[in-house]
Design an enzyme around this catalytic site. Sequence first.
Site, PDB file in Angstrom:
ATOM      1  N   HIS A  76      -2.425  -3.850 -11.331  1.00 14.75           N
ATOM      2  CA  HIS A  76      -1.439  -2.056 -11.505  1.00 14.75           C
ATOM      3  C   HIS A  76       0.032  -2.664 -10.659  1.00 14.75           C
ATOM      4  O   HIS A  76       0.331  -2.807  -9.728  1.00 14.75           O
ATOM      5  CB  HIS A  76      -1.905  -0.885 -10.540  1.00 14.75           C
ATOM      6  CG  HIS A  76      -3.554  -1.516 -11.087  1.00 14.75           C
ATOM      7  ND1 HIS A  76      -4.488  -0.039 -10.637  1.00 14.75           N
ATOM      8  CD2 HIS A  76      -4.789  -1.740 -11.603  1.00 14.75           C
ATOM      9  CE1 HIS A  76      -5.825  -0.065 -11.477  1.00 14.75           C
ATOM     10  NE2 HIS A  76      -5.508  -1.277 -11.991  1.00 14.75           N
ATOM     11  N   GLU A  78       1.579  -0.761  -8.831  1.00 14.80           N
ATOM     12  CA  GLU A  78       1.499  -0.453  -7.198  1.00 14.80           C
ATOM     13  C   GLU A  78       1.603  -2.086  -6.089  1.00 14.80           C
ATOM     14  O   GLU A  78       2.045  -2.010  -5.586  1.00 14.80           O
ATOM     15  CB  GLU A  78       1.372   0.444  -6.479  1.00 14.80           C
ATOM     16  CG  GLU A  78      -0.422   0.802  -7.046  1.00 14.80           C
ATOM     17  CD  GLU A  78      -0.823   1.580  -7.937  1.00 14.80           C
ATOM     18  OE1 GLU A  78      -1.628   2.479  -8.172  1.00 14.80           O
ATOM     19  OE2 GLU A  78      -0.448   0.898  -9.204  1.00 14.80           O
ATOM     20  N   CYS A 104      -4.822   4.394  -8.194  1.00  8.62           N
ATOM     21  CA  CYS A 104      -6.652   4.402  -8.643  1.00  8.62           C
ATOM     22  C   CYS A 104      -7.593   4.528  -6.765  1.00  8.62           C
ATOM     23  O   CYS A 104      -6.141   4.109  -6.254  1.00  8.62           O
ATOM     24  CB  CYS A 104      -7.463   3.825  -9.077  1.00  8.62           C
ATOM     25  SG  CYS A 104      -6.888   1.789  -8.237  1.00  8.62           S
ATOM     26  N   CYS A 107      -5.758   0.800  -5.525  1.00  7.83           N
ATOM     27  CA  CYS A 107      -4.961   0.868  -5.043  1.00  7.83           C
ATOM     28  C   CYS A 107      -4.309   2.090  -3.456  1.00  7.83           C
ATOM     29  O   CYS A 107      -3.632   1.655  -2.611  1.00  7.83           O
ATOM     30  CB  CYS A 107      -4.361   0.945  -6.099  1.00  7.83           C
ATOM     31  SG  CYS A 107      -3.723  -0.147  -7.056  1.00  7.83           S
TER      32      CYS A 107
END
Length: 155
Positions: A76, A78, A104, A107
Amino acid sequence: MAVKLSFDQIFMNLAADLAQRSHCVKAQVGAVLTKDTRIISIGYNGPPAGTHNCDVEWPETGCPRDSRGSCSLALHAEENAILYAVKNGAGLQGSTLYITLSPCLPCARIIYSSGVKKVFYQNSYAGFKGLQSDEGVDFLNKFGIEALKFESVLV
């Protein structure tokens, strides 16, 4: 007098621009990690560098899905921003993350553990995935990380 963009707006604009670099067929997400109005790291969603590009290998369908229907190969945005910062020795304690899609839950745990203190997000992960709530945002707010939907403001 000319209208000036706030640093928050500049960093969110950059996150949106970075999202366009993603090779993901399903979603394009960008992230900017900052501290004291300085950029620490940037990232966008996609597979680890040097592995493959989904839009080249699977242009019609995207990469294979895992058992939960998520991308099985990508990091992802991040995650990419945080991993790059850590890899290069940047301190994340007290930093701010700007991201085009709210995190999410997995994360959010990484964000919490990395020392990020504030998260601005543009769009809802729950809305994108058809979930009832933004679990990642709820987690961050519950444990003292301010996670806010970004509202555009000119200074």
